[in-house]
Design an enzyme around this catalytic site. Structure first.
Site, PDB file in Angstrom:
ATOM      1  N   GLY A   1     -25.881 -36.890  16.966  1.00 56.66           N
ATOM      2  CA  GLY A   1     -25.540 -37.321  15.332  1.00 56.66           C
ATOM      3  C   GLY A   1     -25.248 -35.871  14.841  1.00 56.66           C
ATOM      4  O   GLY A   1     -24.581 -36.158  13.561  1.00 56.66           O
TER       5      GLY A   1
ATOM      6  N   GLU B   1     -25.254 -39.274  23.552  1.00 57.09           N
ATOM      7  CA  GLU B   1     -26.530 -40.170  23.542  1.00 57.09           C
ATOM      8  C   GLU B   1     -26.519 -41.064  24.673  1.00 57.09           C
ATOM      9  O   GLU B   1     -27.664 -41.408  25.207  1.00 57.09           O
ATOM     10  CB  GLU B   1     -26.147 -40.980  22.314  1.00 57.09           C
ATOM     11  CG  GLU B   1     -26.494 -40.358  20.903  1.00 57.09           C
ATOM     12  CD  GLU B   1     -25.218 -39.569  20.418  1.00 57.09           C
ATOM     13  OE1 GLU B   1     -24.377 -39.355  21.113  1.00 57.09           O
ATOM     14  OE2 GLU B   1     -25.231 -39.427  19.313  1.00 57.09           O
TER      15      GLU B   1
ATOM     16  N   ALA C   1     -29.760 -35.982  16.503  1.00 58.99           N
ATOM     17  CA  ALA C   1     -31.070 -36.374  15.942  1.00 58.99           C
ATOM     18  C   ALA C   1     -32.057 -35.643  16.717  1.00 58.99           C
ATOM     19  O   ALA C   1     -31.982 -35.162  17.891  1.00 58.99           O
ATOM     20  CB  ALA C   1     -31.179 -37.797  16.416  1.00 58.99           C
TER      21      ALA C   1
ATOM     22  N   GLU D   1     -21.576 -36.747  14.596  1.00 62.00           N
ATOM     23  CA  GLU D   1     -21.464 -37.916  13.892  1.00 62.00           C
ATOM     24  C   GLU D   1     -21.446 -37.275  12.379  1.00 62.00           C
ATOM     25  O   GLU D   1     -20.819 -37.876  11.625  1.00 62.00           O
ATOM     26  CB  GLU D   1     -22.504 -39.036  14.193  1.00 62.00           C
ATOM     27  CG  GLU D   1     -22.284 -39.468  15.516  1.00 62.00           C
ATOM     28  CD  GLU D   1     -23.274 -40.640  15.995  1.00 62.00           C
ATOM     29  OE1 GLU D   1     -24.654 -40.181  16.031  1.00 62.00           O
ATOM     30  OE2 GLU D   1     -23.223 -41.849  15.943  1.00 62.00           O
TER      31      GLU D   1
HETATM   32  C1  LIG Z   1     -30.779 -46.997  14.503  1.00 62.53           C
HETATM   33  C2  LIG Z   1     -31.275 -45.726  14.388  1.00 62.53           C
HETATM   34  C3  LIG Z   1     -29.982 -44.866  14.138  1.00 62.53           C
HETATM   35  C4  LIG Z   1     -30.466 -43.494  14.737  1.00 62.53           C
HETATM   36  C5  LIG Z   1     -29.046 -42.916  15.023  1.00 62.53           C
HETATM   37  C6  LIG Z   1     -29.238 -41.806  15.850  1.00 62.53           C
HETATM   38  C7  LIG Z   1     -27.814 -41.522  16.585  1.00 62.53           C
HETATM   39  C8  LIG Z   1     -27.934 -39.959  17.228  1.00 62.53           C
HETATM   40  C9  LIG Z   1     -28.655 -39.689  18.122  1.00 62.53           C
HETATM   41  C10 LIG Z   1     -28.374 -38.535  18.761  1.00 62.53           C
HETATM   42  O1  LIG Z   1     -28.225 -37.531  17.898  1.00 62.53           O
HETATM   43  S1  LIG Z   1     -29.463 -38.090  20.206  1.00 62.53           S
HETATM   44  C11 LIG Z   1     -29.311 -36.245  20.269  1.00 62.53           C
HETATM   45  C12 LIG Z   1     -27.922 -36.062  20.857  1.00 62.53           C
HETATM   46  N1  LIG Z   1     -28.013 -34.625  21.252  1.00 62.53           N
HETATM   47  C13 LIG Z   1     -28.170 -34.021  22.644  1.00 62.53           C
HETATM   48  O2  LIG Z   1     -28.308 -34.788  23.497  1.00 62.53           O
HETATM   49  C14 LIG Z   1     -28.415 -32.747  22.708  1.00 62.53           C
HETATM   50  C15 LIG Z   1     -29.621 -32.261  23.483  1.00 62.53           C
HETATM   51  N2  LIG Z   1     -29.729 -30.840  23.439  1.00 62.53           N
HETATM   52  C16 LIG Z   1     -28.969 -30.375  24.498  1.00 62.53           C
HETATM   53  O3  LIG Z   1     -27.989 -30.551  25.145  1.00 62.53           O
HETATM   54  C17 LIG Z   1     -29.234 -28.863  24.689  1.00 62.53           C
HETATM   55  O4  LIG Z   1     -30.551 -28.464  24.418  1.00 62.53           O
HETATM   56  C18 LIG Z   1     -28.439 -27.999  23.872  1.00 62.53           C
HETATM   57  C19 LIG Z   1     -28.339 -28.078  22.322  1.00 62.53           C
HETATM   58  C20 LIG Z   1     -26.951 -27.912  24.414  1.00 62.53           C
HETATM   59  C21 LIG Z   1     -29.114 -26.588  23.929  1.00 62.53           C
HETATM   60  O5  LIG Z   1     -28.949 -26.008  25.377  1.00 62.53           O
HETATM   61  P1  LIG Z   1     -29.962 -24.870  25.740  1.00 62.53           P
HETATM   62  O6  LIG Z   1     -29.615 -24.772  27.177  1.00 62.53           O
HETATM   63  O7  LIG Z   1     -29.197 -23.678  24.876  1.00 62.53           O
HETATM   64  O8  LIG Z   1     -31.242 -24.922  25.297  1.00 62.53           O
HETATM   65  P2  LIG Z   1     -32.282 -25.861  25.928  1.00 62.53           P
HETATM   66  O9  LIG Z   1     -33.277 -25.244  26.319  1.00 62.53           O
HETATM   67  O10 LIG Z   1     -31.548 -27.046  26.321  1.00 62.53           O
HETATM   68  O11 LIG Z   1     -32.977 -26.351  24.182  1.00 62.53           O
HETATM   69  C22 LIG Z   1     -33.760 -25.489  23.418  1.00 62.53           C
HETATM   70  C23 LIG Z   1     -34.851 -26.189  22.792  1.00 62.53           C
HETATM   71  O12 LIG Z   1     -34.373 -26.984  21.799  1.00 62.53           O
HETATM   72  C24 LIG Z   1     -34.752 -28.497  22.096  1.00 62.53           C
HETATM   73  N3  LIG Z   1     -33.799 -29.528  21.613  1.00 62.53           N
HETATM   74  C25 LIG Z   1     -32.557 -29.429  22.058  1.00 62.53           C
HETATM   75  N4  LIG Z   1     -32.021 -30.359  21.448  1.00 62.53           N
HETATM   76  C26 LIG Z   1     -32.666 -31.226  20.868  1.00 62.53           C
HETATM   77  C27 LIG Z   1     -32.794 -32.223  20.047  1.00 62.53           C
HETATM   78  N5  LIG Z   1     -31.731 -33.013  20.010  1.00 62.53           N
HETATM   79  N6  LIG Z   1     -33.833 -32.487  19.554  1.00 62.53           N
HETATM   80  C28 LIG Z   1     -35.157 -31.992  19.920  1.00 62.53           C
HETATM   81  N7  LIG Z   1     -35.197 -31.090  20.491  1.00 62.53           N
HETATM   82  C29 LIG Z   1     -34.017 -30.539  21.072  1.00 62.53           C
HETATM   83  C30 LIG Z   1     -35.268 -28.466  23.568  1.00 62.53           C
HETATM   84  O13 LIG Z   1     -36.132 -29.391  24.044  1.00 62.53           O
HETATM   85  C31 LIG Z   1     -35.727 -26.867  23.874  1.00 62.53           C
HETATM   86  O14 LIG Z   1     -37.118 -27.090  23.431  1.00 62.53           O
HETATM   87  P3  LIG Z   1     -38.051 -26.022  24.047  1.00 62.53           P
HETATM   88  O15 LIG Z   1     -37.977 -26.403  25.679  1.00 62.53           O
HETATM   89  O16 LIG Z   1     -37.723 -24.657  23.864  1.00 62.53           O
HETATM   90  O17 LIG Z   1     -39.265 -26.634  23.573  1.00 62.53           O
END
Ligand SMILES: CCCCCCC/C=C/C(=O)SCCNC(=O)CCNC(=O)[C@H](O)C(C)(C)COP(=O)(O)OP(=O)(O)OC[C@H]1O[C@@H](n2cnc3c(N)ncnc32)[C@H](O)[C@@H]1OP(=O)(O)O
Length: 719
Positions: free
Chosen positions: A100, A123, A61, A103
């Site tokens: 997500g 999450e 997400a 999922e």
């Molecule tokens: C009733 C409601 C129902 C809703 C259901 C919702 C259920 C689902 C929930 C979720 O999915 S929560 C999100 C789960 N995902 C994560 O936790 C992943 C988070 N990201 C990471 O762990 C890392 O970013 C990565 C994907 C492993 C990549 O690592 P890397 O070191 O290569 O780069 P980063 O510098 O960390 O990231 C680059 C850039 O991307 C942005 N970003 C990463 N993931 C997300 C995301 N999920 N959403 C938004 N943005 C994301 C991160 O902030 C970086 O941004 P900038 O700093 O470059 O601006």
């Protein structure tokens, strides 16, 4: 946001396009919903492959959207439509499938992963649970114990482990989309019901109650008050006990509570703060994206005490060749034994060979002549450090960067004895350096952008969270810690016991209370620092040491303890009692109670009952108050930097976001009011006097933390 193409005649290829990680923003969800519907309705299409652009399947997400009102199609019905569709859908997982994203893949009928892909349901680390069916589908696929472990820890797994656990059907070294297409073609016409995870039962498990009770006890022990791991256990339990539709209701209900919680906000703030601190900048305009770090291939480390050993291990694990130097043979042998042991144990755990070929040990600084960078980790003594740096200046190549691991001494003074002040920075590691994630990169007033960039990037290579900080006594972390530690001992003077203070701080969420931390790190360390800073000296009356030093309240209790040989775990006695020297289990010591009572009597300090609230407020608000002062002095770029220092270096509970975020969450007017109250009660404690920045922020209506920088009056960044 999702591209649609028909290939191989009968396959629809849907590609998620939302760089950098193809997060499931509302536009992406809309794109997937529309393209899946198109594929299911296209009579030419017999199967579907779902993949992500740029070698990333999906990062889950869009975390930025959590703070906004929900818009666009919801994730749960979108995934349900894929699973319920009458055409096989294959997920082609490359790069990452997280949250997500995984999922979504679990809603597909088949999953093919690239050998280098990583998957997980992280999450919980954002204060949430996998609420797009993850808590219900994963247990049906892997069984309950595995699902419980993955969901409550948020651990990422490799493609190989995912294959073993049955999470993916195939792993390929080649092109994952081609492999997924091949699989899609091969399964056309096969029954889909056994592939719809939501329709399966969770594999039977003997002693269900026992498994869940143990899991709950474990997360409570580990999570120090965090709500999300507890909710994750409850949601998985629903998968074990309820039909899918009811389990989904439970998942949604639990998610609803988490989503609106302060803990989720704090953890999501930490996610972005951790990334923001890498984007450093200096007053001269040099910053992370316009300064080139040097390529460091060889490094020297001077001093093989606890810190030096950890630094050697961190460098070697990052693939850097290290020359480790000690002045005495005995210390060198001891260091060699310890470093080798750590690396061998680590390699054994990971099933690889220890990279011992990368280290050499030497007894002379001459061996550092050709290295790219040196990290000095000798005793915390300015004169000694100056001698070492002057020698390094003579011995090393002109271009070698010289770094000091001082925990608070003036980096510029150290740089001044060298022939290259621009190439000198502080690299302040935290003990044990191969375990702790924090690295303070101390920018001296003459440190060059290249040197800062190199230290920041080297930290990242070593797996650290590098935070750029200014050059003031104690830098950011230890400078702030002083107020926190002072408050804790003042509380002892006023009537509290070490275990009462520690319990309140541990309930708040700290991994260890301050007195346990002191015993663990050795009380003699601070004693030595106080001696060298002139707080203890020949003019202090040994039988009745003064409670005012250098013009402010001073508590001599820690010094009195050290004089008795109570140095903490290493001597078997400190604020607590241990079974033996080196023992780890802290027991309250009645002798300390008597010692405190005698002390209060001797100084005529009335003992009073101190509440848990007062312990937490005085320690934690004093810490945040110094944080405001750090910002005002330009020693940290923003509140995020301070918070990351505390989360990664000082055991601050991540679900409270860091001391500055916590202050914002409590409410700045409340923090101000409590500090004013405590300062009125204790006018001899300057660090309880509310900082001017805090007052200004309250005066401005307590703007959100992201806007605080605008209120720092003296914008004289020292970074
Ligand atoms: C009733 C409601 C129902 C809703 C259901 C919702 C259920 C689902 C929930 C979720 O999915 S929560 C999100 C789960 N995902 C994560 O936790 C992943 C988070 N990201 C990471 O762990 C890392 O970013 C990565 C994907 C492993 C990549 O690592 P890397 O070191 O290569 O780069 P980063 O510098 O960390 O990231 C680059 C850039 O991307 C942005 N970003 C990463 N993931 C997300 C995301 N999920 N959403 C938004 N943005 C994301 C991160 O902030 C970086 O941004 P900038 O700093 O470059 O601006």
């Amino acid at each position: 946001m999702a591209q649609y193409a028909r290939t191989k005649g009968s396959i629809a290829l849907i590609t998620l396009t939302n760089p950098p990680v193809n997060a499931l923003s509302s536009a992406v969800r809309k794109g997937i919903t529309e393209t899946v519907s198109r594929a299911l309705n296209d009579t030419q299409v017999k199967a579907v492959v779902l993949c992500g652009e740029n070698g990333q399947f999906c990062g889950g997400a869009d975390i930025k959207e959590f703070a906004k009102p929900m818009s666009g199609p919801a994730l749960v019905p979108m995934i349900h439509a894929i699973e319920a569709g009458e055409k096989p859908v294959v997920a082609a997982i490359e790069g990452i499938a997280l949250g997500g994203g995984l999922e979504l893949a679990l809603g597909c009928h088949y999953r093919v992963a690239h050998a280098k892909a990583r998957m997980g349901l992280p999450e919980v680390t954002l204060g949430l649970l996998p609420a797009a069916g993850g808590t219900q589908r994963l247990p049906r696929l892997t069984g309950i114990p595995t699902a419980l472990e993955l969901i409550t820890t948020g651990r990422h797994i490799t493609a190989q482990e995912a294959l073993k656990l049955g999470i993916v059907d195939k792993v390929t070294d080649g092109n994952v989309v081609d492999a997924a297409m091949e699989m899609a073609l091969s399964v056309i016409g096969r029954p889909l019901s056994p592939r719809r995870l939501s329709t399966l039962s969770t594999p039977p498990l003997a002693n269900l109650d026992g498994v869940f009770e143990a899991a709950m006890a474990q997360v409570k022990r580990r999570s120090r008050g965090a709500m999300a791991p507890v909710a994750c256990v409850k949601a998985v339990r629903a998968a074990a006990e309820l039909p899918y539709s009811q389990g989904m209701k439970r998942e949604l209900e639990l998610m609803g509570t988490l989503m609106s919680s302060g803990q989720a906000k704090a953890l999501q703030y930490c996610f972005f703060a951790q990334r923001a601190v890498g984007k450093w900048s200096l007053p001269n305009g040099a910053q992370w994206n316009n300064s080139r770090p040097r390529d460091i291939r060889t490094a020297g480390v001077i001093g093989l005490g606890t810190m030096g050993r950890g630094i050697v291990v961190s460098l070697v694990k990052a693939g850097i060749s290290v020359v480790a130097v000690e002045m005495e043979e005995k210390q060198l042998d001891l260091g060699r034994k310890e470093v080798t042991g750590i690396l061998e144990r680590d390699a054994k755990r990971r099933g690889v060979t220890a990279p011992l070929h990368l280290i050499s040990f030497a007894l002379s600084l001459q061996s550092l002549r050709g290295v790219d960078l040196v990290i000095e980790a000798v005793f915390e003594d300015m004169e000694l450090k100056k001698r070492v740096f002057a020698d390094l200046s003579r011995v090393c190549n002109q271009n070698t960067m010289l770094c000091t691991n001082t925990s608070g001494l003036d980096v510029d003074q150290i740089a001044s004895v060298t022939d290259r002040p621009p190439l000198v920075v502080g690299m302040h590691f935290f003990a044990p350096a191969h375990v702790m994630k924090l690295l303070e990169v101390v920018c001296g007033p003459r440190s060059s952008a290249e040197a800062v960039a190199t230290a920041m990037s080297l930290g990242k290579r070593m797996g650290k969270v590098s935070v750029a900080v200014g050059n003031c006594p104690g830098f950011v972390g230890n400078r702030m810690l002083k107020s926190y530690m002072d408050e804790s001992v003042f509380l002892l003077e006023e009537g509290a016991s070490p275990e009462q203070v520690d319990q309140a701080l541990e309930e708040f969420g700290f991994a260890l209370g301050i007195f346990k931390v002191g015993d663990l790190s050795g009380l003699d360390v601070g004693w030595r620092v106080r001696k060298s800073s002139g707080l203890i000296g020949p003019d202090v009356n040994p039988t009745f040491p003064s409670r005012v030093r250098q013009g402010r309240r001073y508590c001599p209790l820690p010094d009195l303890l050290c004089e008795q040989g109570r140095w903490g775990q290493k001597t078997g006695r400190g604020w607590y009692l241990y079974d033996s020297a080196g023992g780890r289990v802290a027991r309250p010591d009645p002798e300390i109670q008597r010692f405190l009572q005698d002390y209060r009597l001797r100084y005529g300090i009335p003992s009073r009952r101190i509440s848990e609230q007062e312990v937490v407020e005085r320690c934690v608000f004093a810490l945040a108050n110094e944080g405001f002062q750090v910002l005002e002095d330009g020693m940290a770029a923003g509140p995020e930097d301070i918070d990351m220092v505390y989360v990664f270096g000082y055991g601050w509970p991540r679900h409270r976001g860091g001391p500055m975020f916590h202050a914002a969450q409590v409410g700045l007017p409340r923090v101000l009011q409590r500090l004013e109250f405590y300062y009125r009660e204790n006018p001899d404690i300057p660090h309880l006097q509310p900082s001017a920045l805090l007052r200004r922020l309250v005066g401005a209506g307590s703007p959100p933390i992201q806007q605080w920088k605008q209120y720092i009056r003296s914008t004289h960044s020292q970074l």
